[in-house]
Enzyme design. Structure first.
Site, short mmCIF file in Angstrom:
data_model
loop_
_atom_site.label_atom_id
_atom_site.label_comp_id
_atom_site.label_asym_id
_atom_site.label_seq_id
_atom_site.Cartn_x
_atom_site.Cartn_y
_atom_site.Cartn_z
N PHE A 16 32.34 48.42 40.30
CA PHE A 16 33.13 49.33 39.46
C PHE A 16 32.26 50.47 38.93
O PHE A 16 32.70 51.63 38.91
CB PHE A 16 33.75 48.56 38.29
CG PHE A 16 34.87 47.66 38.72
CD1 PHE A 16 36.11 48.19 39.03
CD2 PHE A 16 34.69 46.30 38.84
CE1 PHE A 16 37.16 47.38 39.44
CE2 PHE A 16 35.73 45.47 39.25
CZ PHE A 16 36.96 46.01 39.55
N GLU A 173 42.03 31.18 33.86
CA GLU A 173 42.83 31.62 35.02
C GLU A 173 42.72 30.62 36.17
O GLU A 173 43.72 30.28 36.81
CB GLU A 173 42.39 33.03 35.44
CG GLU A 173 42.87 34.05 34.41
CD GLU A 173 42.31 35.47 34.56
OE1 GLU A 173 42.79 36.35 33.84
OE2 GLU A 173 41.39 35.68 35.36
#
Ligand code: FAD
Length: 428
Positions: A16, A173
């Site tokens: 990123f 998650e």
């Protein structure tokens, strides 16, 4: 600026942060070389969905070369960086090659950390790369396959026990997705085992899961996970991981699949540069993200630490790495225009998001907190928006819609399976 020999910016790492630097330097008249040890940029926030057979690898990763194909000033090199010669301005690669630079940006991210117990890694893999995700998927699905053929009840129970260590967003998650996979999606596909009886155990050493969220959102996530069938163990650290499972405090838990989501360690850029690091291995950078004494070398993203969030350390999340990348590109442009002062970086936090299975999530925007299905929709739309390219956005949206409506996970594929019998190793 010399057009025949333009300023050369080397970016190590096309995550990123690194890609944001390249993006921010478009049209700046510089030559750019991107060096990465992998040929793809990876959208790590959805990696757990590859690990739990929701998405395919190509839906969350893109060849770097392809992403920058229109930028003729960018050269992409596949290579592992192992050092930097600060004096001669050269990046050193594992294969002995060298790349010289005028300005260097290091954005090599982080990997999971085992708090001094690296020997646990083979038994409790973490999730950081596509290889990690497909290996985790293989472990989960193989465990179910082996349970289907196992006649010994104790072994079968261990094969049907999935332990996740670490109650941050990734652990939450993973736990929610494994519970849904085993309890909701797969029961019809097995004959000898009832996958609804699979035990999914989330272990968090601290007093609550999602510690970076407010206590009420943690409590909401806790209850939502339990509703999905996840067992949560709080307040006790894992004291050993071995071939039999884990020790939680002094209690053994037999499990064939143990997944690690408990800590990260920065890439070794501090050692490459001979600079001090914090206790997570991150380089302590100047307010403008350059390294002390070397204004032409920047370290950004998960590899750096800087108190640029209203005096607090910037969190290790994707928006922070992107903002740092764009800021660094702006500072490089300023210098090329002849300004000798660099602007300090200030992080702007948009919020914390975590999803709990496919119908619930928690979001803390600071000014508003959202939970439940509305949060899940916002989480889903935000992730689709941040994916690169229309094809991937459509592919991910379609995969989610398909699973949501049919419960079928088309990515339940076991690859690179080794059928040779293995000797089970004694506990470490
Ligand atoms: C499972 C998981 C889930 C996450 N979920 C979220 C989330 O929901 N939201 C969020 O905001 N953040 C999330 N994050 C964190 C986020 O992904 C990171 O903060 C972000 O990727 C950091 O960006 P970066 O540019 O510093 O490093 P990265 O994006 O990790 O990129 C580092 C790049 O450097 C390359 N590299 C590393 N070492 C070398 C070397 N020696 N030589 C050459 N190249 C090298 C790597 O191949 C990689 O391409 C998650 C992370 C993980 C692992």
């Amino acid at each position: 600026m010399n057009e025949a020999d333009p300023h050369h910016v080397v970016i190590v790492g096309a995550g990123f942060g690194g890609l944001a630097v390249a993006h921010g330097l478009a049209g700046a008249g510089v030559r750019i070389t991107i060096v990465d040890q992998r040929n793809h940029h990876l959208f790590q926030p959805l990696l757990y969905q590859v690990g739990t057979a929701t998405l395919a690898t190509s839906e969350i990763a893109w060849p770097i070369r392809h992403l920058v194909r229109a930028r003729k000033e960018i050269t992409t090199l596949l290579g592992v960086v192992t050092g930097v010669d600060i004096e001669t301005h050269r990046v050193l690669l594992e294969d002995g090659a060298e790349v010289s630079f005028d300005t260097l940006v290091i954005a090599t991210g982080a990997r999971h950390a085992y708090f001094g117990h690296d020997e646990w890694e083979p038994y409790a893999p973490g999730l950081k790369t596509l290889e990690d995700a497909t290996s985790i998927r293989r472990r989960i699905l193989l465990s179910l396959e082996r349970a289907e053929r196992e006649t010994d009840p104790a072994r079968r129970a261990a094969l049907l026990t999935f332990v996740i260590v670490g109650g941050g967003p990734t652990g939450v998650e993973l736990a929610g997705a494994i519970a849904e996979l085993t309890h909701q999606n797969l029961p019809d596909e097995f004959r000898q085992i009832d996958t609804r009886k699979a035990r999914v155990l989330l272990i968090e050493a601290g007093p609550r899961i999602l510690p970076s969220f407010t206590p009420d959102l943690s409590t909401y996530a806790h209850v939502a996970l339990e509703r999905l069938g996840v067992e949560i163990q709080l307040g006790l650290p894992v004291s050993d991981c071995n071939a039999q499972g884990v020790m939680v405090g002094s209690r053994p838990v037999a499990a064939d699949v143990v997944l690690w989501a408990a800590g990260v360690r920065a890439s070794p850029a501090a050692a490459w540069l001979g600079l001090p690091a914090d206790n997570a291995g991150r380089v302590k950078v100047e307010p403008d993200l350059s390294v002390p004494g070397h204004p032409d070398i920047f370290v950004i993203g998960d590899t750096a630490t800087v108190n640029a969030w209203k005096g607090k350390p910037v969190p290790g999340i994707a928006p922070a790495a992107k903002q740092q990348g764009l800021h660094t590109a702006r500072n490089i442009r300023r210098r090329l225009r002849g300004h000798h002062d660099s602007q300090p970086f200030h992080y702007k936090h948009s919020g914390n998001l975590a999803t709990i299975g496919k119908r619930s999530a928690v979001i803390d925007f600071g000014w508003i907190k959202i939970r439940g299905w509305l949060a899940w929709w916002i989480w889903g739309l935000a992730h689709i928006y941040f994916l690169i390219g229309l094809r991937n956005r459509l592919a991910v949206a379609l995969s989610w819609l398909w699973i949501y409506t049919t419960g079928n996970r088309s990515a339940c594929l076991i690859t690179q399976v080794d059928h040779r019998p293995k000797a089970r190793q004694p506990p470490a």
